[in-house]
Design an enzyme around this catalytic site. Sequence first.
Site, PDB file in Angstrom:
ATOM      1  N   ARG A 136       0.820  -1.212   0.000  1.00  0.00           N
ATOM      2  CA  ARG A 136       0.000   0.000   0.000  1.00  0.00           C
ATOM      3  C   ARG A 136       0.853   1.260   0.000  1.00  0.00           C
ATOM      4  O   ARG A 136       0.420   2.319  -0.449  1.00  0.00           O
ATOM      5  CB  ARG A 136      -0.920  -0.020   1.228  1.00  0.00           C
ATOM      6  CG  ARG A 136      -2.096   0.947   1.127  1.00  0.00           C
ATOM      7  CD  ARG A 136      -3.066   0.745   2.264  1.00  0.00           C
ATOM      8  NE  ARG A 136      -2.418   0.923   3.541  1.00  0.00           N
ATOM      9  CZ  ARG A 136      -2.682   0.204   4.636  1.00  0.00           C
ATOM     10  NH1 ARG A 136      -3.585  -0.748   4.604  1.00  0.00           N
ATOM     11  NH2 ARG A 136      -2.041   0.438   5.752  1.00  0.00           N
ATOM     12  N   TYR A 188     -12.978  24.476  -8.944  1.00  0.00           N
ATOM     13  CA  TYR A 188     -13.479  23.240  -9.564  1.00  0.00           C
ATOM     14  C   TYR A 188     -14.715  22.773  -8.770  1.00  0.00           C
ATOM     15  O   TYR A 188     -14.639  22.535  -7.561  1.00  0.00           O
ATOM     16  CB  TYR A 188     -12.347  22.213  -9.517  1.00  0.00           C
ATOM     17  CG  TYR A 188     -12.669  20.842 -10.030  1.00  0.00           C
ATOM     18  CD1 TYR A 188     -12.954  20.634 -11.382  1.00  0.00           C
ATOM     19  CD2 TYR A 188     -12.648  19.736  -9.193  1.00  0.00           C
ATOM     20  CE1 TYR A 188     -13.233  19.362 -11.857  1.00  0.00           C
ATOM     21  CE2 TYR A 188     -12.918  18.463  -9.660  1.00  0.00           C
ATOM     22  CZ  TYR A 188     -13.206  18.281 -10.989  1.00  0.00           C
ATOM     23  OH  TYR A 188     -13.467  17.024 -11.460  1.00  0.00           O
ATOM     24  N   ASP A 241      -4.683  24.507  -6.699  1.00  0.00           N
ATOM     25  CA  ASP A 241      -4.864  23.474  -7.712  1.00  0.00           C
ATOM     26  C   ASP A 241      -4.090  23.930  -8.950  1.00  0.00           C
ATOM     27  O   ASP A 241      -4.394  24.962  -9.546  1.00  0.00           O
ATOM     28  CB  ASP A 241      -6.360  23.330  -8.012  1.00  0.00           C
ATOM     29  CG  ASP A 241      -6.670  22.191  -8.968  1.00  0.00           C
ATOM     30  OD1 ASP A 241      -5.858  21.931  -9.874  1.00  0.00           O
ATOM     31  OD2 ASP A 241      -7.742  21.568  -8.827  1.00  0.00           O
ATOM     32  N   LYS A 290      -5.303  14.651 -16.138  1.00  0.00           N
ATOM     33  CA  LYS A 290      -5.370  15.555 -17.273  1.00  0.00           C
ATOM     34  C   LYS A 290      -4.090  15.439 -18.115  1.00  0.00           C
ATOM     35  O   LYS A 290      -3.860  14.414 -18.712  1.00  0.00           O
ATOM     36  CB  LYS A 290      -5.628  16.973 -16.781  1.00  0.00           C
ATOM     37  CG  LYS A 290      -6.859  17.068 -15.846  1.00  0.00           C
ATOM     38  CD  LYS A 290      -8.164  16.820 -16.560  1.00  0.00           C
ATOM     39  CE  LYS A 290      -9.376  16.607 -15.660  1.00  0.00           C
ATOM     40  NZ  LYS A 290      -9.647  17.631 -14.675  1.00  0.00           N
TER      41      LYS A 290
HETATM   42  C1  LIG Z   1     -10.340  17.344 -13.368  1.00  0.00           C
HETATM   43  C2  LIG Z   1      -9.943  18.274 -12.312  1.00  0.00           C
HETATM   44  C3  LIG Z   1      -9.795  17.853 -10.994  1.00  0.00           C
HETATM   45  C4  LIG Z   1     -10.168  16.470 -10.535  1.00  0.00           C
HETATM   46  O1  LIG Z   1      -9.408  15.458 -11.082  1.00  0.00           O
HETATM   47  P1  LIG Z   1      -9.990  13.979 -11.191  1.00  0.00           P
HETATM   48  O2  LIG Z   1      -8.796  13.153 -11.447  1.00  0.00           O
HETATM   49  O3  LIG Z   1     -10.991  14.007 -12.304  1.00  0.00           O
HETATM   50  O4  LIG Z   1     -10.629  13.665  -9.867  1.00  0.00           O
HETATM   51  C5  LIG Z   1      -9.350  18.759 -10.058  1.00  0.00           C
HETATM   52  N1  LIG Z   1      -9.074  20.025 -10.392  1.00  0.00           N
HETATM   53  C6  LIG Z   1      -9.205  20.484 -11.646  1.00  0.00           C
HETATM   54  C7  LIG Z   1      -8.883  21.897 -11.963  1.00  0.00           C
HETATM   55  C8  LIG Z   1      -9.652  19.619 -12.647  1.00  0.00           C
HETATM   56  O5  LIG Z   1      -9.812  20.086 -13.888  1.00  0.00           O
END
Ligand SMILES: *Cc1c(COP(=O)(O)O)cnc(C)c1O
Length: 402
Positions: free
Chosen positions: A60, A113, A184, A209
């Site tokens: 883990r 987000y 973020d 992403k």
């Molecule tokens: C897509 C996204 C997230 C979340 O990511 P996931 O892997 O889909 O949970 C967080 N912050 C931003 C700005 C995003 O575009």
Amino acid sequence: MSHHRDTQLIHAGTPPFVQGHGPVNVPVVRTSTVRFENSDAYDDIRARHARGERVSSYGRHGMDTHRALEDAIAGLEGGNRAFLAPSGLAAISLTFLALLSPGDHALVVDSVYAPVRRLEQTLLRRLGIEVSYFSPSQDDLDALIRPNTRLLYLESPSSLLYEVLDLPRLVQIAHRHGVVVATDNTWASGHALQPLALGVDISILASTKYISGHSDLMQGAVVVKDEALARRIADAHDGFGLAISADDAYLALRGIRTLAVRLAQHQRNALAVAQFLEAHEAVGRVFYPALPSDPGHALWLRDFSGANGLVSFSLPTADVAAARKLVDSLSLFGLGASWGGYESLVQVAAPERLAEHSYWRGAEPVIRLHIGLEAPEDLIADLAQGLAATVQASVPQRRAAA
Ligand SMILES: *Cc1c(COP(=O)(O)O)cnc(C)c1O
């Protein structure tokens, strides 16, 4: 010796050279049990893990593939520790829950987000953690910080409209009050911006992403520089039992190698599309920080080294139904959530989510595009045919308004 960022991306977290059988890539190391030579060695590793060290007494905790990815992501962000999470949202919740206790307060940017609001309305609220939202362009942050404020949570550029924040200024205010700042950094993917170098304490990535880049992975990361913060996040990460598969760690590492070239091409294509949209009669505003007309352009130029493939635009003469028709008429753009893969995507930005952004209070529909790696001429031609139909359909409405 410090190399250029593009060079670091290629070499970070690669395995040591072994004559005759060293692979180029760190292999996928899958396991649950980790075996030890004797009880003393086992005890030693367990104690070191409990102190927050990057060692593994159990699957883990991750193995070689995970360590390599942590190194690569920490290097990308200029941090000392990276913690891997099974999604971007899991990395965000990890941050909130690692830092906040019942009775604490967090200030969150209003263009955040959207699923972060759901986290607040459900789990955080139930745990007695207070959250309030602020507008970076309208509110005086100093006045909003309360005695129990522990976290300033940002996102820049933000979701849907890509509002660029003055991170150094916000950090300065928060730190004056002893408030930790997390941001973020998914838009810049750790490549076009290093928030930690601007004073931010915690940088969060949805590796889903651009780090993945191929629409086949869910993953997130939390990156920090400070030891005490790292320990705090390590404890929460361990307690939640957050684990990702070695195969997924491998895919993220593979994605990182080509991050710089992909982002550069996404940016070139997106800029061409943004310029086309800006000149089109049916289009109102175009949201793309690399465009000189974008309100965040000056800040973007100051702090960022690049952009990405996300472009949004408004349709002042259309209603939501017409915007949906336009979206459905496109043949090269997939309709669905997420972005950062090689392919183009489109969706109508949910009006209720736009309404939460103080940045923009328009009534007209907004369409969000993710510009992929197709030839931009083909994407523009596809958009041109969709927009032509939208203009035609909205002519009577415009006559009526005149
Ligand atoms: C897509 C996204 C997230 C979340 O990511 P996931 O892997 O889909 O949970 C967080 N912050 C931003 C700005 C995003 O575009």
